[in-house]
Write a protein that holds these residues in place. Structure first.
Motif, mmCIF file in Angstrom:
data_model
loop_
_atom_site.group_PDB
_atom_site.id
_atom_site.type_symbol
_atom_site.label_atom_id
_atom_site.label_comp_id
_atom_site.label_asym_id
_atom_site.label_seq_id
_atom_site.Cartn_x
_atom_site.Cartn_y
_atom_site.Cartn_z
ATOM 1 N N VAL A 143 -7.576 -9.949 -13.126
ATOM 2 C CA VAL A 143 -8.511 -8.852 -12.852
ATOM 3 C C VAL A 143 -7.730 -7.587 -12.514
ATOM 4 C CG1 VAL A 143 -10.358 -8.046 -11.321
ATOM 5 C CG2 VAL A 143 -10.241 -10.474 -11.967
ATOM 6 N N ALA A 144 -8.150 -6.471 -13.093
ATOM 7 C CA ALA A 144 -7.598 -5.160 -12.742
ATOM 8 C C ALA A 144 -8.656 -4.372 -12.002
ATOM 9 C CB ALA A 144 -7.160 -4.398 -13.983
ATOM 10 N N VAL A 145 -8.353 -3.990 -10.765
ATOM 11 C CA VAL A 145 -9.246 -3.158 -9.970
ATOM 12 C C VAL A 145 -8.728 -1.719 -10.050
ATOM 13 C CG1 VAL A 145 -10.132 -2.705 -7.661
ATOM 14 C CG2 VAL A 145 -9.813 -5.056 -8.431
ATOM 15 N N VAL A 146 -9.541 -0.832 -10.588
ATOM 16 C CA VAL A 146 -9.121 0.542 -10.841
ATOM 17 C C VAL A 146 -9.866 1.494 -9.915
ATOM 18 C CG1 VAL A 146 -8.872 2.358 -12.574
ATOM 19 C CG2 VAL A 146 -8.702 -0.048 -13.255
ATOM 20 N N LEU B 75 0.832 -1.208 0.000
ATOM 21 C CA LEU B 75 0.000 0.000 0.000
ATOM 22 C C LEU B 75 0.864 1.255 0.000
ATOM 23 C CD1 LEU B 75 -2.889 -0.957 2.461
ATOM 24 C CD2 LEU B 75 -2.951 -0.877 -0.039
ATOM 25 N N HIS B 76 1.991 1.217 0.685
ATOM 26 C CA HIS B 76 2.908 2.355 0.656
ATOM 27 C C HIS B 76 3.536 2.501 -0.727
ATOM 28 C CE1 HIS B 76 5.719 5.323 2.201
ATOM 29 N NE2 HIS B 76 6.700 4.650 1.598
ATOM 30 N N ALA B 77 3.940 1.372 -1.331
ATOM 31 C CA ALA B 77 4.551 1.408 -2.663
ATOM 32 C C ALA B 77 3.571 1.904 -3.716
ATOM 33 C CB ALA B 77 5.064 0.016 -3.035
ATOM 34 N N ALA B 78 2.278 1.722 -3.469
ATOM 35 C CA ALA B 78 1.253 2.126 -4.437
ATOM 36 C C ALA B 78 1.306 3.612 -4.758
ATOM 37 C CB ALA B 78 -0.134 1.766 -3.911
ATOM 38 N N HIS B 79 1.781 4.419 -3.825
ATOM 39 C CA HIS B 79 1.821 5.862 -4.041
ATOM 40 C C HIS B 79 2.841 6.261 -5.109
ATOM 41 C CE1 HIS B 79 -0.872 7.081 -0.753
ATOM 42 N NE2 HIS B 79 -0.394 6.033 -0.118
ATOM 43 N N GLU B 80 3.777 5.369 -5.410
ATOM 44 C CA GLU B 80 4.775 5.655 -6.444
ATOM 45 C C GLU B 80 4.803 4.530 -7.472
ATOM 46 O OE1 GLU B 80 8.463 6.403 -4.489
ATOM 47 O OE2 GLU B 80 7.816 8.323 -3.646
ATOM 48 N N ALA C 168 -5.689 0.060 -2.194
ATOM 49 C CA ALA C 168 -4.605 0.761 -2.880
ATOM 50 C C ALA C 168 -5.105 1.995 -3.616
ATOM 51 C CB ALA C 168 -3.909 -0.180 -3.864
ATOM 52 N N VAL C 169 -4.232 2.999 -3.704
ATOM 53 C CA VAL C 169 -4.586 4.244 -4.399
ATOM 54 C C VAL C 169 -4.310 4.161 -5.893
ATOM 55 C CG1 VAL C 169 -4.189 5.662 -2.358
ATOM 56 C CG2 VAL C 169 -2.291 5.236 -3.958
ATOM 57 N N CYS C 170 -3.666 3.092 -6.341
ATOM 58 C CA CYS C 170 -3.395 2.904 -7.766
ATOM 59 C C CYS C 170 -4.100 1.634 -8.243
ATOM 60 C CB CYS C 170 -1.885 2.802 -8.023
ATOM 61 S SG CYS C 170 -1.145 1.274 -7.407
ATOM 62 N N GLY D 158 -14.086 -0.928 -11.997
ATOM 63 C CA GLY D 158 -13.817 0.251 -11.199
ATOM 64 C C GLY D 158 -14.389 0.134 -9.800
ATOM 65 N N VAL D 159 -13.720 0.784 -8.844
ATOM 66 C CA VAL D 159 -14.215 0.839 -7.462
ATOM 67 C C VAL D 159 -14.053 2.262 -6.939
ATOM 68 C CG1 VAL D 159 -13.736 -1.580 -6.910
ATOM 69 C CG2 VAL D 159 -11.958 0.141 -6.547
ATOM 70 N N LEU D 160 -14.940 2.658 -6.047
ATOM 71 C CA LEU D 160 -14.866 3.986 -5.445
ATOM 72 C C LEU D 160 -13.973 3.967 -4.213
ATOM 73 C CD1 LEU D 160 -18.561 5.267 -5.600
ATOM 74 C CD2 LEU D 160 -16.636 5.981 -7.015
#
Length: 291
Positions: free
Chosen positions: A284-287, A96-101, A131-133, A257-259
Motif C-alpha cells: 500500500v502507498a499512502v500519499v 519522520l525526520h528522514a521523510a523531509h528529504e 509522514a510528509v512524503c 490519498g490522505v489529508l
C-alpha cells in the motif's frame, strides 16, 4: 537530482521484505536507496571512556543490522546506489525526520517488537499516518509483492484528497509498464428511500453516473500527462474501503490519498487508508496531500 527512497530497517523478516521490495522500486524509478536503522543504545549504555576498547553490544548490533541490510540490497541489484545510516533516535521520529528529504519511505508491515496478533506494526502505522512524503507499507501476498498482476490500483475519492494520489499512481504504473485501475465507490444517501423498483433503479443510475463523471474528471489531467498508461475505470456501489480491499487481491500496489492538516499532530488517516494498511492483499502507498 531525485531524492532517495528511504527504507526503515530493524532486522525483522518484515523489514527484510521491505528492503527487497524497495530495491526493485528504486531500480524502476532510477532512485538511490538509503537504509535507516534507529537505535537508542547510547541512551541506555552510557558513554564509555575514550580509551576504552570495549564496544556496547547494542552498538555492534545496530551497525550489523544496517550493514547486513545494505549488503542484501547490493546483492539484489548492484546497479542501485545504496547507503545506510544508524540514527540515534526512536524509529518513528527517525523516519519522520528522514521523510523531509525522501522521495518516499518504505516500511514493513511488522517490526521486531510488535505484539503477536497485531495486523500492522505501531511504527508502520505512525509513519504512514504522519509522514510528509508518500509511505509504502510492504504487505500482502508474495505474488502481489513480486508484481505478478501487472496492475496498480488507486482509490479515487473527493478531488481535495485524491489528486496527489492519482498523480503518484500514474507515475507508478508508467514506471512498472502496467495498467492503472482507478476505483471510485458510491452509495445512496441514507435519507433516500424509494418504494417503486423503476424509480429506485433510476435513482441508482443517477448516482452511478455522477460517480463515473467525478472519476473521469479526477483522472483527466493525469491521463493527458501519461498517455501511454492503460487506464481502467471502475465505479462500485458500496463502502469505499470494501471496494478497494476487494480490488487489492489482484493488484501489485494499492494507492490511497490522505489529508494532512497543518497544526494537527495526531494520526491523520481516513477510514479507507486505515483499512488498506491493515487488510490489503498487496503493498500500500499512502500519499499525503495538504488540506
Amino acid at each position: 537530482m531525485e531524492l532517495p527512497l528511504v527504507v526503515g530497517v530493524d532486522g525483522s523478516d518484515s523489514s527484510l521484505q521491505a528492503v527487497d521490495w524497495a530495491v526493485d522500486e528504486a531500480a524502476r524509478l532510477g532512485l538511490s536507496l538509503r537504509l535507516v536503522h534507529a537505535s537508542l543504545w547510547e541512551r541506555y549504555e552510557g558513554r564509555r571512556p575514550s580509551f576504552s576498547t570495549d564496544r556496547p553490544a547494542e552498538e555492534v548490533l545496530a551497525e550489523h543490522i544496517a550493514a547486513s541490510c545494505a549488503e542484501r540490497a547490493q546483492l539484489r541489484n548492484p546497479q542501485v546506489k545504496v547507503s545506510s545510516d544508524v540514527l540515534p533516535d526512536d524509529a518513528v521520529s527517525a523516519l519522520l525526520h528522514a521523510a523531509h528529504e525522501s522521495f518516499a519511505l518504505v516500511v514493513g508491515s511488522r517490526g521486531r517488537g510488535d505484539v503477536a496478533g497485531l495486523l500492522l506494526g505501531s511504527v508502520s502505522l505512525a509513519v504512514a499516518a504522519r509522514a510528509v512524503c508518500p509511505v509504502f507499507v510492504v504487505r500482502g501476498g508474495e505474488r502481489n509483492q513480486q508484481g505478478t498482476f501487472r496492475k496498480v490500483m488507486v482509490g479515487v475519492g473527493d478531488s481535495t484528497e485524491g489528486s496527489a494520489a492519482v498523480r503518484f499512481a500514474f507515475r507508478e504504473a508508467e514506471a512498472r509498464g502496467c495498467s492503472l485501475h482507478a476505483v471510485r465507490a458510491w452509495r445512496r444517501p441514507a435519507h433516500e428511500h424509494v418504494d417503486h423498483p423503476l424509480v429506485a433503479d433510476d435513482a441508482a443510475g443517477a448516482h452511478e453516473e455522477r460517480a463515473s463523471a467525478l472519476l473521469t474528471a479526477a483522472l483527466r489531467d493525469a491521463v493527458r500527462d501519461h498517455p501511454q498508461v492503460d487506464v481502467h475505470r471502475q465505479v462500485v456501489e458500496g463502502p469505499a474501503h470494501k471496494a478497494l480491499l476487494d480490488a487489492s487481491a489482484e493488484a501489485d500496489l494499492a494507492v490511497v490519498g490522505v489529508l494532512r492538516r497543518h497544526g494537527h499532530f495526531g494520526l491523520q488517516l481516513g477510514r479507507v487508508a486505515h483499512a488498506l494498511l491493515h487488510h490489503a492483499a498487496c503493498p500500500v502507498a499512502v500519499v499525503p496531500q495538504r488540506a
